[in-house]
Scaffold this active site. Structure first.
Site, PDB file in Angstrom:
ATOM      1  N   THR A 180       0.872  -1.181   0.000  1.00  0.00           N
ATOM      2  CA  THR A 180       0.000   0.000   0.000  1.00  0.00           C
ATOM      3  C   THR A 180       0.906   1.228   0.000  1.00  0.00           C
ATOM      4  O   THR A 180       2.056   1.158   0.435  1.00  0.00           O
ATOM      5  CB  THR A 180      -0.891   0.038   1.248  1.00  0.00           C
ATOM      6  OG1 THR A 180      -0.037   0.133   2.396  1.00  0.00           O
ATOM      7  CG2 THR A 180      -1.735  -1.208   1.372  1.00  0.00           C
ATOM      8  N   GLU A 326      -5.652  -3.700  -1.135  1.00  0.00           N
ATOM      9  CA  GLU A 326      -6.105  -4.913  -0.440  1.00  0.00           C
ATOM     10  C   GLU A 326      -7.259  -5.607  -1.160  1.00  0.00           C
ATOM     11  O   GLU A 326      -7.641  -6.714  -0.797  1.00  0.00           O
ATOM     12  CB  GLU A 326      -6.567  -4.562   0.987  1.00  0.00           C
ATOM     13  CG  GLU A 326      -5.447  -4.123   1.922  1.00  0.00           C
ATOM     14  CD  GLU A 326      -5.205  -2.612   1.885  1.00  0.00           C
ATOM     15  OE1 GLU A 326      -5.555  -1.976   0.854  1.00  0.00           O
ATOM     16  OE2 GLU A 326      -4.665  -2.084   2.874  1.00  0.00           O
ATOM     17  N   LYS A 435     -16.395  16.058  12.125  1.00  0.00           N
ATOM     18  CA  LYS A 435     -17.533  15.951  13.035  1.00  0.00           C
ATOM     19  C   LYS A 435     -17.806  17.323  13.634  1.00  0.00           C
ATOM     20  O   LYS A 435     -17.004  17.848  14.394  1.00  0.00           O
ATOM     21  CB  LYS A 435     -17.247  14.925  14.131  1.00  0.00           C
ATOM     22  CG  LYS A 435     -18.526  14.466  14.790  1.00  0.00           C
ATOM     23  CD  LYS A 435     -18.300  13.222  15.620  1.00  0.00           C
ATOM     24  CE  LYS A 435     -19.649  12.623  16.018  1.00  0.00           C
ATOM     25  NZ  LYS A 435     -19.512  11.465  16.878  1.00  0.00           N
ATOM     26  N   TRP A 440     -21.865  14.275  11.332  1.00  0.00           N
ATOM     27  CA  TRP A 440     -20.832  14.041  10.332  1.00  0.00           C
ATOM     28  C   TRP A 440     -21.024  14.967   9.131  1.00  0.00           C
ATOM     29  O   TRP A 440     -22.137  15.180   8.682  1.00  0.00           O
ATOM     30  CB  TRP A 440     -20.874  12.611   9.815  1.00  0.00           C
ATOM     31  CG  TRP A 440     -20.586  11.550  10.834  1.00  0.00           C
ATOM     32  CD1 TRP A 440     -21.442  10.565  11.230  1.00  0.00           C
ATOM     33  CD2 TRP A 440     -19.385  11.348  11.564  1.00  0.00           C
ATOM     34  NE1 TRP A 440     -20.842   9.769  12.170  1.00  0.00           N
ATOM     35  CE2 TRP A 440     -19.573  10.232  12.401  1.00  0.00           C
ATOM     36  CE3 TRP A 440     -18.156  12.012  11.610  1.00  0.00           C
ATOM     37  CZ2 TRP A 440     -18.593   9.756  13.266  1.00  0.00           C
ATOM     38  CZ3 TRP A 440     -17.175  11.545  12.473  1.00  0.00           C
ATOM     39  CH2 TRP A 440     -17.390  10.428  13.287  1.00  0.00           C
TER      40      TRP A 440
HETATM   41  P1  ADP Z   1      -3.573   3.664  -0.009  1.00  0.00           P
HETATM   42  O1  ADP Z   1      -4.676   3.023   0.753  1.00  0.00           O
HETATM   43  O2  ADP Z   1      -2.228   3.276   0.412  1.00  0.00           O
HETATM   44  O3  ADP Z   1      -3.752   5.140  -0.181  1.00  0.00           O
HETATM   45  P2  ADP Z   1      -4.737   2.455  -2.337  1.00  0.00           P
HETATM   46  O4  ADP Z   1      -4.307   2.704  -3.701  1.00  0.00           O
HETATM   47  O5  ADP Z   1      -4.929   1.083  -1.881  1.00  0.00           O
HETATM   48  O6  ADP Z   1      -3.635   3.133  -1.486  1.00  0.00           O
HETATM   49  O7  ADP Z   1      -5.983   3.368  -2.046  1.00  0.00           O
HETATM   50  C1  ADP Z   1      -7.253   2.902  -1.703  1.00  0.00           C
HETATM   51  C2  ADP Z   1      -8.096   4.042  -1.238  1.00  0.00           C
HETATM   52  O8  ADP Z   1      -8.272   5.021  -2.248  1.00  0.00           O
HETATM   53  C3  ADP Z   1      -9.498   3.651  -0.866  1.00  0.00           C
HETATM   54  O9  ADP Z   1      -9.544   3.110   0.425  1.00  0.00           O
HETATM   55  C4  ADP Z   1     -10.239   4.971  -0.982  1.00  0.00           C
HETATM   56  O10 ADP Z   1     -10.069   5.764   0.172  1.00  0.00           O
HETATM   57  C5  ADP Z   1      -9.529   5.639  -2.113  1.00  0.00           C
HETATM   58  N1  ADP Z   1     -10.301   5.462  -3.344  1.00  0.00           N
HETATM   59  C6  ADP Z   1     -10.101   4.567  -4.327  1.00  0.00           C
HETATM   60  N2  ADP Z   1     -11.006   4.717  -5.316  1.00  0.00           N
HETATM   61  C7  ADP Z   1     -11.813   5.737  -4.949  1.00  0.00           C
HETATM   62  C8  ADP Z   1     -12.958   6.373  -5.533  1.00  0.00           C
HETATM   63  N3  ADP Z   1     -13.440   6.016  -6.714  1.00  0.00           N
HETATM   64  N4  ADP Z   1     -13.531   7.379  -4.840  1.00  0.00           N
HETATM   65  C9  ADP Z   1     -13.057   7.773  -3.646  1.00  0.00           C
HETATM   66  N5  ADP Z   1     -11.999   7.216  -3.051  1.00  0.00           N
HETATM   67  C10 ADP Z   1     -11.375   6.203  -3.689  1.00  0.00           C
END
Ligand code: ADP
Length: 536
Positions: A180, A326, A435, A440
């Site tokens: 990640t 993940e 918050k 929220w």
């Molecule tokens: P990291 O978690 O290390 O930043 P990832 O590439 O695994 O890297 O990122 C996943 C995260 O990216 C998701 O948990 C979400 O928060 C965000 N994400 C992915 N796609 C979208 C989307 N279409 N809209 C909003 N957030 C997104």
């Protein structure tokens, strides 16, 4: 009673064999550092990837050993994508945008034994070579220059390779791994099995997910070091479509030129890429002739409705998708259900700008303190997910067990609503939630509303401590070049669209919003910067 079916393992080896048998004449086009185009066909790809596997086997590596790549998107990386796992090893893609110390940490933690690196990335490798301990370093002579002594030359290795001894692969054996990007703490390694990658490819290709077929010309802009370019090289080779790999040239003009010359029908990347493309198109609308209706998957961060509408005006079709390292990463895609086709345009855009419906075999729920949130489109809860391509743990990090619930769901750290039709809408990451007075506020909704303003290029909304309300939203705004607006105008713009208490209490104009290597806004950095903010 036992079934009478064969026990046929779901491995990439089948995908690889099939590609060579059926699609030998399909093209793979790669842009090289000097901007020229390298072209060859699946039959060449198959031959060379198998030779890479044979060469690695001859080095005396054990099944399951990790081979790291430090590469852009191009033919040699594609060879690594199949040659490594089909020879029984694990493809570990290193993110070249990370700090060199982090790359070294990740390579060490993964136990990578061999590195394959683009010659143009050797200066980056030099920055961390003292901290990583690869037994062999194989250099791909992408720029055509001779490979320096002390390194293995990728081309020579392939030319001299013994043939690949195809091992019997267990479908649950590791095929790839990815860390990640560490937006939420130190990088964590996810290990993908053959089975997960195969099932992920099958689900990705389906008509209501990415709808890829052999007639497509597929250009993954998302880097092959970022969650396997969202699995697209695997899915593309499985369906046998033309692959167009942009190499290191990811600026809007280079991409648009490539889309035009290679008649690209399908492309994918993070919103920052598309913002650049949109600006180039708006500036010179007549410069490129693109495939009408070219599909563009936008993921990694939220695609705003404004962006989706703008691309529609150019006859380019955004498909919003959500996923994570993940989740391999396919989680949801925002296609319109058949039953929603008769809605008004505005309502349709409402659905298309959500993150979408879960793919088959992805199960989702939003959890609140009082249990599962109803699918009412308004109750926010932490998004949890399970399925055959969802990680069940991290590589050698048992301490992170709290990312999984006692009943076996992965806790995404995203906050979402799910509506009655099943569409997921991400409202925040857990740690970005605002918050205010016990209620929220969704920073993503606010950001999307702000970028709909004609003067606003980008917006990030963060929660800042407030003496009366605990936290209040503060909007950090980047204006479009030459555009002007002020706090009063933005407030008036938001007022008809949002609850009064959602309207940010302050608007700050900045030249740029800090981002991670994978295009996500660095809200932690912004929160730090505005920690001492004094509300008027
Ligand atoms: P990291 O978690 O290390 O930043 P990832 O590439 O695994 O890297 O990122 C996943 C995260 O990216 C998701 O948990 C979400 O928060 C965000 N994400 C992915 N796609 C979208 C989307 N279409 N809209 C909003 N957030 C997104």
């Amino acid at each position: 009673m036992h079934s009478t079916m064969m026990d046929f393992p779901l491995t990439l080896a089948h995908v690889f064999r099939r590609a060579a048998r059926l699609f030998g004449a399909t093209e793979v086009v790669s842009r090289l550092p000097d901007k020229s185009l390298h072209r060859y066909h699946y039959r060449d790809f198959h031959y060379r990837a198998a030779a890479l596997g044979g060469a690695l086997q001859a080095m005396g590596l054990k099944p399951g050993d990790r081979i790291a790549t430090l590469m852009w998107n191009h033919y040699a990386h594609l060879e690594a994508y199949f040659g490594i796992p089909c020879a029984g090893f694990v493809l570990h893609t290193l993110n070249l945008r990370l700090h060199p110390d982090d790359i070294a940490f990740i390579a060490q933690h993964a136990g990578d034994r061999v590195l394959i690196v683009d010659d143009v990335l050797l200066p980056l490798y030099e920055k961390f070579r003292g901290k990583a301990h690869f037994e062999r370093v194989i250099v791909v002579p992408l720029s055509g220059a001779a490979v320096a002594a002390g390194y293995d030359d990728y081309e020579q290795l392939i030319a001299a390779a013994p043939s690949l001894a195809s091992p019997v692969l267990d479908e649950n054996a590791a095929a790839g791994m990815c860390y990640t990007s560490g937006t939420t703490g130190r990088p964590k390694g996810v290990v993908y099995s053959h089975r997960a990658l195969v099932l992920h490819s099958m689900a990705s290709a389906m008509g209501d997910t990415l709808a890829l077929t052999q007639s497509d010309s597929l250009c993954p802009v998302v880097p092959m070091f970022h969650v396997n370019a969202w699995g697209l090289p695997f899915t593309g080779v499985m369906v046998g479509c033309k692959l167009v790999l942009p190499g290191p040239h990811l600026d809007a003009v280079s991409l648009l030129d490539l889309y035009q010359s290679e008649r690209v029908t399908f492309t994918a990347g993070v919103p920052t890429i598309w913002m650049g493309i949109l600006q180039a198109l708006e500036k010179n609308p007549a410069q490129w002739t693109l495939t009408p209706g070219m599909r563009m998957v936008v993921g990694g961060a939220a695609a705003s409705e404004t962006m989706i509408r703008a691309f529609d005006r150019h006859n380019l079709r955004v498909l919003h998708a959500w996923g994570m390292t993940e989740t391999t990463p396919l989680g949801t895609t925002a296609h319109l259900k058949h039953s929603l086709q008769s809605l008004s345009d505005d309502e349709k855009y409402g659905y298309r700008s959500k993150q979408g419906l879960p793919a088959p075999f992805v199960e989702l729920r939003a959890m609140t303190d009082d249990g599962e949130a109803p699918w009412d489109g308004t109750t926010m809860g932490e998004l949890q997910v399970r399925g055959p391509w969802i990680a069940a743990g991290y590589h050698e990090l048992p301490a992170e067990d709290d990312k999984w619930t006692a009943d076996g769901w992965f806790r995404t750290g995203d906050v979402a609503t799910i509506d009655a039709e099943g569409y997921v809408k991400i409202t925040d990451r857990t740690k970005d939630l605002i918050k205010s007075g016990g209620e929220w506020i969704s920073s993503l909704d606010l950001e999307n509303a702000l970028v709909a303003h004609p003067a606003v290029l980008e917006a990030a909304v963060i929660g800042v401590a407030h003496p009366k309300w605990d936290e209040r939203p503060l909007a950090v705004i980047v204006l479009k070049a030459g555009a002007q607006t002020d706090e009063q105008a933005l407030r008036a713009f938001l007022a008809p669209k949002l609850a009064k208490f959602w309207i940010p209490d302050a608007f700050v104009f900045v030249p740029e919003i800090p981002r991670t290597s994978t295009g996500k806004m660095l809200k932690a950095t912004l929160r730090e910067r505005f920690r001492e903010w004094h509300w008027p």
